[in-house]
Motif scaffolding. Sequence first.
Motif, PDB file in Angstrom:
ATOM      1  N   GLU A 115       9.719   6.112   3.416  1.00 33.28           N
ATOM      2  CA  GLU A 115       9.807   5.098   4.467  1.00 33.28           C
ATOM      3  C   GLU A 115       9.220   3.813   3.889  1.00 33.28           C
ATOM      4  OE1 GLU A 115      11.212   5.702   7.408  1.00 33.28           O
ATOM      5  OE2 GLU A 115      11.459   7.834   7.007  1.00 33.28           O
ATOM      6  N   ASP A 116      10.032   2.782   3.778  1.00 32.20           N
ATOM      7  CA  ASP A 116       9.602   1.527   3.168  1.00 32.20           C
ATOM      8  C   ASP A 116       9.694   0.414   4.208  1.00 32.20           C
ATOM      9  OD1 ASP A 116       8.913  -0.473   1.435  1.00 32.20           O
ATOM     10  OD2 ASP A 116      10.829  -0.509   0.393  1.00 32.20           O
ATOM     11  N   ASP A 117       8.559  -0.216   4.481  1.00 34.45           N
ATOM     12  CA  ASP A 117       8.593  -1.400   5.342  1.00 34.45           C
ATOM     13  C   ASP A 117       7.856  -2.534   4.637  1.00 34.45           C
ATOM     14  OD1 ASP A 117       5.902  -0.895   5.684  1.00 34.45           O
ATOM     15  OD2 ASP A 117       6.016  -0.477   7.804  1.00 34.45           O
ATOM     16  N   GLU A 118       7.513  -3.571   5.351  1.00 40.98           N
ATOM     17  CA  GLU A 118       6.949  -4.773   4.747  1.00 40.98           C
ATOM     18  C   GLU A 118       5.594  -4.556   4.083  1.00 40.98           C
ATOM     19  OE1 GLU A 118       8.550  -7.711   4.516  1.00 40.98           O
ATOM     20  OE2 GLU A 118      10.255  -6.685   5.405  1.00 40.98           O
ATOM     21  N   VAL A 119       4.745  -3.712   4.669  1.00 41.94           N
ATOM     22  CA  VAL A 119       3.366  -3.623   4.213  1.00 41.94           C
ATOM     23  C   VAL A 119       3.063  -2.310   3.496  1.00 41.94           C
ATOM     24  CG1 VAL A 119       0.964  -3.733   4.974  1.00 41.94           C
ATOM     25  CG2 VAL A 119       2.686  -5.085   6.138  1.00 41.94           C
ATOM     26  N   ILE A 120       3.616  -1.193   3.992  1.00 41.04           N
ATOM     27  CA  ILE A 120       3.244   0.134   3.492  1.00 41.04           C
ATOM     28  C   ILE A 120       4.488   0.894   3.049  1.00 41.04           C
ATOM     29  CG2 ILE A 120       2.303   2.380   4.157  1.00 41.04           C
ATOM     30  CD1 ILE A 120       0.432   0.992   6.033  1.00 41.04           C
ATOM     31  N   ILE A 121       4.372   1.567   1.905  1.00 42.61           N
ATOM     32  CA  ILE A 121       5.370   2.547   1.493  1.00 42.61           C
ATOM     33  C   ILE A 121       4.788   3.902   1.871  1.00 42.61           C
ATOM     34  CG2 ILE A 121       6.575   3.605  -0.435  1.00 42.61           C
ATOM     35  CD1 ILE A 121       6.178   0.915  -1.901  1.00 42.61           C
ATOM     36  N   GLU A 122       5.456   4.611   2.759  1.00 38.17           N
ATOM     37  CA  GLU A 122       4.965   5.922   3.180  1.00 38.17           C
ATOM     38  C   GLU A 122       5.855   6.988   2.573  1.00 38.17           C
ATOM     39  OE1 GLU A 122       3.613   8.444   7.092  1.00 38.17           O
ATOM     40  OE2 GLU A 122       4.777   6.638   7.376  1.00 38.17           O
ATOM     41  N   ALA A 123       5.256   7.873   1.788  1.00 41.58           N
ATOM     42  CA  ALA A 123       5.961   9.013   1.211  1.00 41.58           C
ATOM     43  C   ALA A 123       5.526  10.248   1.982  1.00 41.58           C
ATOM     44  CB  ALA A 123       5.638   9.159  -0.265  1.00 41.58           C
ATOM     45  N   ASP A 154       0.845  -1.186   0.000  1.00 43.12           N
ATOM     46  CA  ASP A 154       0.000   0.000   0.000  1.00 43.12           C
ATOM     47  C   ASP A 154       0.882   1.238   0.000  1.00 43.12           C
ATOM     48  OD1 ASP A 154      -2.397  -1.413   0.067  1.00 43.12           O
ATOM     49  OD2 ASP A 154      -2.374  -1.529   2.248  1.00 43.12           O
ATOM     50  N   ILE A 155       0.371   2.322  -0.580  1.00 44.60           N
ATOM     51  CA  ILE A 155       1.095   3.586  -0.627  1.00 44.60           C
ATOM     52  C   ILE A 155       0.338   4.598   0.212  1.00 44.60           C
ATOM     53  CG2 ILE A 155       1.872   5.476  -2.098  1.00 44.60           C
ATOM     54  CD1 ILE A 155       2.098   3.434  -4.367  1.00 44.60           C
ATOM     55  N   LYS A 156       1.067   5.248   1.114  1.00 45.31           N
ATOM     56  CA  LYS A 156       0.469   6.269   1.972  1.00 45.31           C
ATOM     57  C   LYS A 156       1.213   7.583   1.729  1.00 45.31           C
ATOM     58  CE  LYS A 156      -0.212   7.509   6.794  1.00 45.31           C
ATOM     59  NZ  LYS A 156       0.109   7.170   8.175  1.00 45.31           N
ATOM     60  N   LEU A 157       0.487   8.636   1.380  1.00 50.02           N
ATOM     61  CA  LEU A 157       1.077   9.949   1.169  1.00 50.02           C
ATOM     62  C   LEU A 157       0.713  10.851   2.340  1.00 50.02           C
ATOM     63  CD1 LEU A 157       0.275  10.512  -2.601  1.00 50.02           C
ATOM     64  CD2 LEU A 157       2.316   9.535  -1.587  1.00 50.02           C
ATOM     65  N   THR A 158       1.713  11.457   2.953  1.00 48.71           N
ATOM     66  CA  THR A 158       1.511  12.347   4.093  1.00 48.71           C
ATOM     67  C   THR A 158       2.122  13.704   3.773  1.00 48.71           C
ATOM     68  OG1 THR A 158       1.707  10.453   5.570  1.00 48.71           O
ATOM     69  CG2 THR A 158       1.889  12.629   6.567  1.00 48.71           C
ATOM     70  N   TYR A 159       1.343  14.760   3.945  1.00 49.94           N
ATOM     71  CA  TYR A 159       1.819  16.119   3.708  1.00 49.94           C
ATOM     72  C   TYR A 159       2.112  16.790   5.042  1.00 49.94           C
ATOM     73  CZ  TYR A 159       0.286  15.926  -1.143  1.00 49.94           C
ATOM     74  OH  TYR A 159       0.144  15.600  -2.463  1.00 49.94           O
ATOM     75  N   LEU A 160       3.298  17.354   5.174  1.00 47.96           N
ATOM     76  CA  LEU A 160       3.605  18.145   6.356  1.00 47.96           C
ATOM     77  C   LEU A 160       3.029  19.545   6.189  1.00 47.96           C
ATOM     78  CD1 LEU A 160       7.252  17.085   7.263  1.00 47.96           C
ATOM     79  CD2 LEU A 160       5.100  16.175   8.085  1.00 47.96           C
ATOM     80  N   LYS A 161       2.990  20.285   7.280  1.00 46.89           N
ATOM     81  CA  LYS A 161       2.337  21.595   7.301  1.00 46.89           C
ATOM     82  C   LYS A 161       2.939  22.563   6.284  1.00 46.89           C
ATOM     83  CE  LYS A 161       0.995  25.211  10.535  1.00 46.89           C
ATOM     84  NZ  LYS A 161       1.080  25.690  11.905  1.00 46.89           N
ATOM     85  N   LYS A 162       4.262  22.563   6.144  1.00 45.55           N
ATOM     86  CA  LYS A 162       4.935  23.480   5.234  1.00 45.55           C
ATOM     87  C   LYS A 162       4.519  23.224   3.780  1.00 45.55           C
ATOM     88  CE  LYS A 162       9.567  25.336   4.626  1.00 45.55           C
ATOM     89  NZ  LYS A 162      10.975  25.183   4.951  1.00 45.55           N
ATOM     90  N   ALA A 163       4.398  21.959   3.398  1.00 52.36           N
ATOM     91  CA  ALA A 163       3.986  21.608   2.041  1.00 52.36           C
ATOM     92  C   ALA A 163       2.534  21.986   1.788  1.00 52.36           C
ATOM     93  CB  ALA A 163       4.195  20.117   1.810  1.00 52.36           C
ATOM     94  N   THR A 164       1.683  21.736   2.760  1.00 55.68           N
ATOM     95  CA  THR A 164       0.270  22.093   2.630  1.00 55.68           C
ATOM     96  C   THR A 164       0.096  23.601   2.507  1.00 55.68           C
ATOM     97  OG1 THR A 164      -0.278  20.165   3.975  1.00 55.68           O
ATOM     98  CG2 THR A 164      -1.999  21.797   3.686  1.00 55.68           C
TER      99      THR A 164
END
Length: 96
Positions: free
Chosen positions: A75-83, A4-14
């Motif tokens: 961040e890459d682990d077994e189940v989720i790729i978090e960008a 699964d791919i999870k995209l997270t935006y930090l406050k500065k980017a938002t």
Amino acid sequence: MKKDIKLTYLKKATKFLGKNKSTLTEEQVDILVIKFIKRKIYNIQTNIDYKQMSGTISNIYRIRKANIRIIVRLEDDEVIIEAIITDIGFRGDVYK
């Protein structure tokens, strides 16, 4: 194995996206980051300009779209790729 791919935006980017809606939208950033993940993780040939940042941090990348730079921590682990989109800005300002 499909991850699964999870995209997270930090406050500065938002904040940048809120001020520059006519230049770059969140949907466009999502598409660019997903293209980057496909090329980096899955080795699928996509047309994306990215570069690994130099120095001691090995999981931070720069994605280029015209004169805008998107800084992504992967961040890459077994189940989720978090960008984690840490920063978005114009070429001269984003690295400061």
